[in-house]
Design an enzyme around this catalytic site. Structure first.
Site, PDB file in Angstrom:
ATOM      1  N   HIS A   6       1.994  88.632  11.675  1.00  0.00           N
ATOM      2  CA  HIS A   6       2.018  88.203  10.273  1.00  0.00           C
ATOM      3  C   HIS A   6       0.861  88.837   9.496  1.00  0.00           C
ATOM      4  O   HIS A   6      -0.222  88.261   9.376  1.00  0.00           O
ATOM      5  CB  HIS A   6       1.938  86.666  10.228  1.00  0.00           C
ATOM      6  CG  HIS A   6       2.231  86.078   8.894  1.00  0.00           C
ATOM      7  ND1 HIS A   6       3.145  85.062   8.710  1.00  0.00           N
ATOM      8  CD2 HIS A   6       1.738  86.350   7.649  1.00  0.00           C
ATOM      9  CE1 HIS A   6       3.198  84.733   7.421  1.00  0.00           C
ATOM     10  NE2 HIS A   6       2.336  85.502   6.762  1.00  0.00           N
ATOM     11  N   GLU A 196       3.565  75.658   4.588  1.00  0.00           N
ATOM     12  CA  GLU A 196       2.231  76.118   4.195  1.00  0.00           C
ATOM     13  C   GLU A 196       1.819  75.341   2.942  1.00  0.00           C
ATOM     14  O   GLU A 196       1.010  74.436   3.002  1.00  0.00           O
ATOM     15  CB  GLU A 196       2.253  77.639   3.922  1.00  0.00           C
ATOM     16  CG  GLU A 196       0.894  78.207   3.521  1.00  0.00           C
ATOM     17  CD  GLU A 196       0.973  79.673   3.066  1.00  0.00           C
ATOM     18  OE1 GLU A 196       2.055  80.150   2.705  1.00  0.00           O
ATOM     19  OE2 GLU A 196      -0.096  80.317   3.045  1.00  0.00           O
TER      20      GLU A 196
HETATM   21 ZN   LIG Z   1       1.927  85.225   4.732  1.00  0.00          ZN
END
Ligand SMILES: [Zn+2]
Length: 315
Positions: A6, A196
């Site tokens: 990522h 997130e």
């Molecule tokens: Zn990201």
């Protein structure tokens, strides 16, 4: 074995390159020196959330509107990753954010593939693939459709999958159900930023879409049943601890959920997210785990094993 699943291209540019590209392209920067520019490209101390964090990408994107620039920065990122001893990386970016200079999406992706291939030829110890990001947002539907078409065209030819990025708190994952139905239908691998800036409902939604990997995903920790589902379905989380501190997902280094998730058997991996914006490297992320959560070398090896097993690259 050192793997980053990522890492965003636009969040990982060398400040010196942004400076040079701006000069070459006649773009006026809001700073007068390279040193000032480095500061500008890093997240400010007082960043409050993901939406503010994403503002750090405006400046890098200004210089990523030309073919040579894309080719160069992807090459340089490969060079940097190889220099840090990485053996595999998935580099992600949204081709729809590089169309202002007149390129079409295929041209953007071809430039990225060329840069990556040059990097991999020069640094054969590194393997890599590209992930094309869809963007959350009201005006992005058409561009996301085109991103999917481009992904189909280059899947297996440098592109290893797709992703959904952008302001999760403002544009819920649920809105992208139909898009991911078509991704599945096309047989393209995918990960989704979820859990997130939004909570367990976003993670649940991404799992319902069939995602086997989640960008971050750490807010699943708020829901015990969901954590069990992650374990049972062998879902891999692409955790990016330093970035999570910057977006205030974790309020301080001691309150990150990575240890809890790991101990409960979730397949967590550790990644950088944005090497420049978050001023980090994979080594720094591992050190964070050791320093604040007493991860042992064998636990770090386990995390790397999870990353290897979740990699989209084949061959
Ligand atoms: Zn990201």
């Amino acid at each position: 074995m050192k793997i980053d699943l990522h890492v965003h291209l636009d969040g990982s540019l060398r400040p010196s390159t942004v400076w040079e590209l701006a000069k070459e392209q006649g773009i006026r920067l809001p700073v007068s020196s390279k040193e000032e520019l480095s500061c500008c490209l890093r997240v400010p101390e007082d960043c409050n959330n993901l939406t503010e964090y994403l503002k750090c990408f405006d400046l890098p994107l200004l210089v990523l509107q030309r073919r040579e620039a894309i080719e160069r920065v992807v090459f340089e990122l490969c060079e940097d990753l190889a220099g840090q001893g990485l053996t595999y990386a998935e580099i992600r970016f949204a081709p729809q954010l590089s169309l202002e200079g007149g390129m079409n999406m295929d041209e953007v992706v071809e430039a990225a593939i060329d840069g990556m291939n040059r990097g991999l030829t020069e640094y054969p110890s590194l393997h890599a693939g590209l992930l094309l990001c869809f963007m959350r947002g009201k005006e992005n539907d058409l561009l996301n459709d085109r991103t999917l078409e481009t992904a189909k065209k280059y899947f297996g030819k440098g592109v290893v999958g797709v992703d959904l990025a952008g302001a999760e708190a403002l544009f819920p994952t649920e809105n992208y159900r139909e898009l991911f139905r078509r991704v599945r239908e096309a047989g393209i691998k995918y990960t989704i930023h979820a859990g997130e800036a939004a909570g367990p409902e976003s993670v649940r939604c991404a799992l319902d879409f069939g995602a086997k990997r989640l960008g971050h995903g750490v807010r699943a920790v708020e829901d015990k049943e969901l954590v069990e589902r992650l374990v049972q379905e062998k879902i891999t989380l692409e955790v990016c601890p330093t970035s999570n501190l910057h977006t205030k997902l974790a309020k301080d280094p001691y309150s990150h959920p990575i240890r809890t998730l790991f101990d409960q058997g979730v397949r967590v991996t550790v990644n950088t997210d944005n090497m420049t914006v978050s001023d980090t490297t994979l080594e720094k992320e591992y050190n964070f785990l050791k320093q604040y959560y007493n991860f042992t070398d064998s636990e770090i090896a386990k995390i790397q094993e999870y990353a290897r097993e979740a990699a989209f690259f084949e061959g």
